[in-house]
Scaffold this active site. Structure first.
Site, PDB file in Angstrom:
ATOM      1  N   TYR A 142      -3.868   3.502 -12.728  1.00  0.00           N
ATOM      2  CA  TYR A 142      -2.535   3.430 -13.349  1.00  0.00           C
ATOM      3  C   TYR A 142      -2.679   3.341 -14.877  1.00  0.00           C
ATOM      4  O   TYR A 142      -2.024   4.058 -15.621  1.00  0.00           O
ATOM      5  CB  TYR A 142      -1.794   2.210 -12.785  1.00  0.00           C
ATOM      6  N   LYS A 146      -1.504   5.599 -18.062  1.00  0.00           N
ATOM      7  CA  LYS A 146      -0.660   5.089 -19.169  1.00  0.00           C
ATOM      8  C   LYS A 146      -1.295   5.458 -20.511  1.00  0.00           C
ATOM      9  O   LYS A 146      -0.586   5.752 -21.479  1.00  0.00           O
ATOM     10  CB  LYS A 146      -0.467   3.568 -19.065  1.00  0.00           C
TER      11      LYS A 146
HETATM   12  P1  NAD Z   1      10.187  -0.027 -11.929  1.00  0.00           P
HETATM   13  O1  NAD Z   1       9.353   0.485 -10.803  1.00  0.00           O
HETATM   14  O2  NAD Z   1      11.106  -1.142 -11.648  1.00  0.00           O
HETATM   15  O3  NAD Z   1      11.028   1.172 -12.556  1.00  0.00           O
HETATM   16  C1  NAD Z   1      10.519   2.458 -12.706  1.00  0.00           C
HETATM   17  C2  NAD Z   1      11.623   3.451 -12.359  1.00  0.00           C
HETATM   18  O4  NAD Z   1      11.089   4.774 -12.508  1.00  0.00           O
HETATM   19  C3  NAD Z   1      12.134   3.325 -10.916  1.00  0.00           C
HETATM   20  O5  NAD Z   1      13.535   3.148 -10.899  1.00  0.00           O
HETATM   21  C4  NAD Z   1      11.713   4.630 -10.273  1.00  0.00           C
HETATM   22  O6  NAD Z   1      12.639   5.100  -9.294  1.00  0.00           O
HETATM   23  C5  NAD Z   1      11.657   5.558 -11.482  1.00  0.00           C
HETATM   24  N1  NAD Z   1      10.801   6.720 -11.237  1.00  0.00           N
HETATM   25  C6  NAD Z   1       9.558   6.731 -10.699  1.00  0.00           C
HETATM   26  N2  NAD Z   1       9.117   7.986 -10.591  1.00  0.00           N
HETATM   27  C7  NAD Z   1      10.094   8.796 -11.084  1.00  0.00           C
HETATM   28  C8  NAD Z   1      10.226  10.199 -11.232  1.00  0.00           C
HETATM   29  N3  NAD Z   1       9.271  11.044 -10.826  1.00  0.00           N
HETATM   30  N4  NAD Z   1      11.359  10.701 -11.782  1.00  0.00           N
HETATM   31  C9  NAD Z   1      12.353   9.855 -12.168  1.00  0.00           C
HETATM   32  N5  NAD Z   1      12.289   8.507 -12.048  1.00  0.00           N
HETATM   33  C10 NAD Z   1      11.172   7.996 -11.503  1.00  0.00           C
HETATM   34  O7  NAD Z   1       9.161  -0.374 -13.102  1.00  0.00           O
HETATM   35  P2  NAD Z   1       9.401  -1.279 -14.404  1.00  0.00           P
HETATM   36  O8  NAD Z   1       8.708  -2.560 -14.181  1.00  0.00           O
HETATM   37  O9  NAD Z   1      10.840  -1.279 -14.785  1.00  0.00           O
HETATM   38  O10 NAD Z   1       8.545  -0.451 -15.481  1.00  0.00           O
HETATM   39  C11 NAD Z   1       9.164   0.371 -16.444  1.00  0.00           C
HETATM   40  C12 NAD Z   1       8.117   0.888 -17.412  1.00  0.00           C
HETATM   41  O11 NAD Z   1       7.486  -0.215 -18.059  1.00  0.00           O
HETATM   42  C13 NAD Z   1       6.996   1.700 -16.763  1.00  0.00           C
HETATM   43  O12 NAD Z   1       6.653   2.774 -17.616  1.00  0.00           O
HETATM   44  C14 NAD Z   1       5.835   0.720 -16.705  1.00  0.00           C
HETATM   45  O13 NAD Z   1       4.592   1.390 -16.772  1.00  0.00           O
HETATM   46  C15 NAD Z   1       6.088  -0.093 -17.962  1.00  0.00           C
HETATM   47  N6  NAD Z   1       5.515  -1.440 -17.932  1.00  0.00           N
HETATM   48  C16 NAD Z   1       5.943  -2.352 -16.991  1.00  0.00           C
HETATM   49  C17 NAD Z   1       5.412  -3.644 -16.997  1.00  0.00           C
HETATM   50  C18 NAD Z   1       5.886  -4.687 -16.000  1.00  0.00           C
HETATM   51  O14 NAD Z   1       5.331  -5.799 -15.994  1.00  0.00           O
HETATM   52  N7  NAD Z   1       6.903  -4.413 -15.190  1.00  0.00           N
HETATM   53  C19 NAD Z   1       4.450  -3.987 -17.941  1.00  0.00           C
HETATM   54  C20 NAD Z   1       4.033  -3.044 -18.887  1.00  0.00           C
HETATM   55  C21 NAD Z   1       4.585  -1.768 -18.872  1.00  0.00           C
END
Ligand code: NAD
Length: 246
Positions: A142, A146
């Site tokens: 993953y 990123k």
């Molecule tokens: P999440 O899984 O809650 O949300 C991600 C969303 O992306 C979901 O609603 C999903 O349906 C959508 N998605 C996935 N594949 C898709 C596609 N092919 N087309 C359209 N939509 C799609 O995740 P999150 O925790 O809200 O994370 C959001 C961002 O933040 C991500 O890029 C993640 O890498 C980054 N991030 C998250 C964290 C954390 O702790 N949650 C930490 C660092 C970075």
């Protein structure tokens, strides 16, 4: 037909996820005009227009981006997934499609939610800044995607004859209302009795950011790019304040 972009009109890709939905709600509070693009619709808001679709579908993305000045990219498969093909397809190939769609739709700003893990090699990091190199040995697949995703976005700065500006925000663990990953995973591990071990000497460092602060950071990044185009092509770490010492 040329659609003139309003500087407060945006598309939130992944806007039905944990972070994305908070961002959508905070943008609504700030009176932005919002479109949401996600493979699923998890909520409704009369102030936003929802597009259900896959970000790998360039045509659908371009249609959703029409008239948008800013695109917030918050979509990713769940980090817990073991589906490497899916990570590569969405985070890397999909991000190329997002960039290409931004060009086609004459978007001015692309704000990526990256991750602080892109510089993490498995040892504690304290006080580093954005000059730290990308991890050469990322902790998991993953994270590799990123890194590739962030590099693609930052390299796209000033493409489209200088029109598109790009920026990446790097939170680490995000917590807050409606978190489906971090706190539920910890709680589940605790329930299964898996929290009785200390890894290392118990002084390991980890950083968490409140989801509203991440959302605020993403909005500030978009606004800052509007005022200062020199910020384009750069990544910024984001946190609450001091790292939490366990
Ligand atoms: P999440 O899984 O809650 O949300 C991600 C969303 O992306 C979901 O609603 C999903 O349906 C959508 N998605 C996935 N594949 C898709 C596609 N092919 N087309 C359209 N939509 C799609 O995740 P999150 O925790 O809200 O994370 C959001 C961002 O933040 C991500 O890029 C993640 O890498 C980054 N991030 C998250 C964290 C954390 O702790 N949650 C930490 C660092 C970075």
């Amino acid at each position: 037909n040329l659609v003139v972009a309003d500087s407060r009109t945006c598309l939130v890709i992944g806007g039905c996820g944990f972070l994305g939905r908070h961002l959508v709600e905070d943008l609504i509070t700030r009176k932005w005009k919002i479109r949401v693009f996600d493979v699923r619709q998890t909520f409704d808001a009369p102030e936003a227009v929802f597009h259900v679709g896959d970000l790998c579908d360039k045509k659908a993305l371009i249609a959703a981006m029409q008239g948008c000045s800013t695109v917030f990219h918050c979509a990713s498969p769940a980090p817990s997934s073991s589906n490497k093909d899916m990570f590569w397809k969405v985070n890397v190939e999909g991000t190329k499609i997002v960039i290409s769609a931004c060009k086609a739709a004459q978007v001015s700003r692309l704000v990526l939610t990256s991750s602080a893990s892109v510089i993490y090699e498995g040892n504690d990091i304290l006080g580093d800044d954005e000059d730290s190199p990308y991890a050469t040995n990322p902790v998991d697949f993953y994270t590799s995607t990123k890194i590739a995703q962030e590099q693609l976005v930052l390299r796209a700065n000033r493409v489209n004859n200088g029109r598109l500006l790009t920026i990446a925000i790097r939170p680490h663990g995000i917590f807050g209302p409606r978190d489906t990953t971090m706190v539920p995973t910890l709680a589940d591990a605790a329930r299964k009795g898996k929290m009785k071990f200390i890894i290392g000497d118990g002084n390991n460092v980890v950083d968490f950011t409140y989801v509203k602060n991440v959302s605020h950071g993403l909005i500030l990044a978009a606004l800052a790019l509007e005022k200062n185009s020199d910020l384009g092509g750069q990544a910024f770490h984001i946190t609450n304040d001091q790292p939490i010492l366990f």
